[in-house]
Design an enzyme around this catalytic site. Structure first.
Site, PDB file in Angstrom:
ATOM      1  N   SER A 153       0.828  -1.202   0.000  1.00 48.64           N
ATOM      2  CA  SER A 153       0.000   0.000   0.000  1.00 48.64           C
ATOM      3  C   SER A 153       0.868   1.260   0.000  1.00 48.64           C
ATOM      4  CB  SER A 153      -0.960  -0.036   1.190  1.00 48.64           C
ATOM      5  OG  SER A 153      -1.950   0.948   1.088  1.00 48.64           O
TER       6      SER A 153
ATOM      7  N   GLU B 277      -2.254  -1.519  -8.130  1.00 46.20           N
ATOM      8  CA  GLU B 277      -3.418  -2.070  -7.434  1.00 46.20           C
ATOM      9  C   GLU B 277      -4.021  -0.963  -6.591  1.00 46.20           C
ATOM     10  OE1 GLU B 277      -3.949  -2.991  -3.844  1.00 46.20           O
ATOM     11  OE2 GLU B 277      -2.330  -1.562  -3.521  1.00 46.20           O
TER      12      GLU B 277
ATOM     13  N   HIS C 129      -4.832  -5.600  -1.795  1.00 46.51           N
ATOM     14  CA  HIS C 129      -5.151  -5.379  -0.392  1.00 46.51           C
ATOM     15  C   HIS C 129      -5.929  -6.528   0.249  1.00 46.51           C
ATOM     16  CE1 HIS C 129      -3.665  -1.300  -0.710  1.00 46.51           C
ATOM     17  NE2 HIS C 129      -3.977  -1.080   0.558  1.00 46.51           N
TER      18      HIS C 129
END
Length: 289
Positions: free
Chosen positions: A110, A203, A271
């Site tokens: 992330s 992503e 995630h």
């Protein structure tokens, strides 16, 4: 050849992005218990819990904690267990030369995209898009098996993911990227790195159609798509869970226009608590059968 981790080794844990909410301490204790059950020792580089709002220390303090882990000869691998928005503040306080002298793998996901890429580019260390907290998530049994296989047994299953072709027949190159929004924070800085002949991995957790469209448009305006040799789309959680249309791959194709760039799509990196891993900076190759 030595496995990445052996029984009895020490690993480093750190939170370079947002501090974790104190309510997550039960999960962290479970994670610590799992690490101990695997025969591992662990040491924290900094305070991982929030002390004020989302902060768990200043950027300089977090950087000092990370440098401490790199310099600690007993620490074999470093895992960042945070995420959020604040990791880019650490960059200006890191000694990339010192990190290159004390090479060890670094894992995070992330917001840690802003560290994974510069750490590889400027220090030459192995970095991986991966969240250790998945060991205490919804798919903990599967994740534990993948963890033990990769770190203790030399298996590549953690890095092997299923995918489908959106366009093209083959692509190969070193992987760059990460979270679509967070990675963009490096734009215009000395930490962004070179996209020439790379494979761009993207992503996202949050992001509806308009947000994903504007992020992809910014990559296009930065000239990224004209430099890379292919794109890997990971999971885009909000769009996919809420069945928004158009899909991410459709948005991307529209933005690319006539630019004939190979694209693959996987739902196994992102995630999700069942997520696998991808190595930033390592060469990867895909060929349509």
């Amino acid at each position: 050849m030595r496995n990445m981790i052996e029984i009895g080794d020490t690993i480093g844990l750190i939170a370079c992005s947002n501090g974790l909410p104190i309510e997550s301490n039960k999960k962290i204790k479970q994670l610590e218990e799992i690490l101990v059950s695997l025969g591992l020792k662990f040491v924290y580089g900094n305070e991982i819990y929030r002390s004020k709002d989302v902060y768990n220390g200043t950027p300089k303090e977090k950087a000092e904690g990370l440098m401490k882990l790199f310099k600690d000869k007993s620490v074999k691998v470093i895992f960042d267990i945070s995420g959020g928005d604040l990791a880019n503040g650490v960059l200006n306080y890191l000694d990339f030369t010192e990190i290159a002298i004390n090479k060890k793998p670094f894992f995070g996901y992330s917001d840690l995209s802003v560290l994974l890429n510069p750490l590889h580019d400027l220090s030459g260390i192995d970095t991986y898009y991966y969240q250790l907290r998945n060991l205490v998530g919804e798919y903990k049994e599967e994740q534990l098996k993948l963890f033990k296989g990769f770190f203790f047994e030399g298996s590549t299953d953690l890095l092997d993911f299923n995918y489908k072709w959106i366009r093209g027949k083959k692509m190969s190159g070193e992987v760059v990227g990460g979270n679509i929004r967070c990675f963009l924070k490096l734009a215009g800085t000395k930490y962004m790195g070179d996209f020439k002949d790379k494979i761009l991995f993207l992503e996202s957790l949050g992001g509806d159609v308009s947000k994903i469209t504007t992020y992809l448009t910014q990559y296009e305006q930065l000239g990224v798509f004209k430099s890379v040799k292919g794109i890997i789309l990971g999971s885009f959680s909000e769009i996919e869970e809420k069945n928004y249309t158009p899909k991410t791959e459709e948005i991307l194709l529209d933005i690319l226009g006539d630019l004939d760039l190979p694209i693959i799509k996987t739902n196994e990196i992102g995630h999700g608590q069942n997520s696998k891993s991808i190595s930033i900076g390592k060469k990867i190759k895909f060929m349509r059968e």
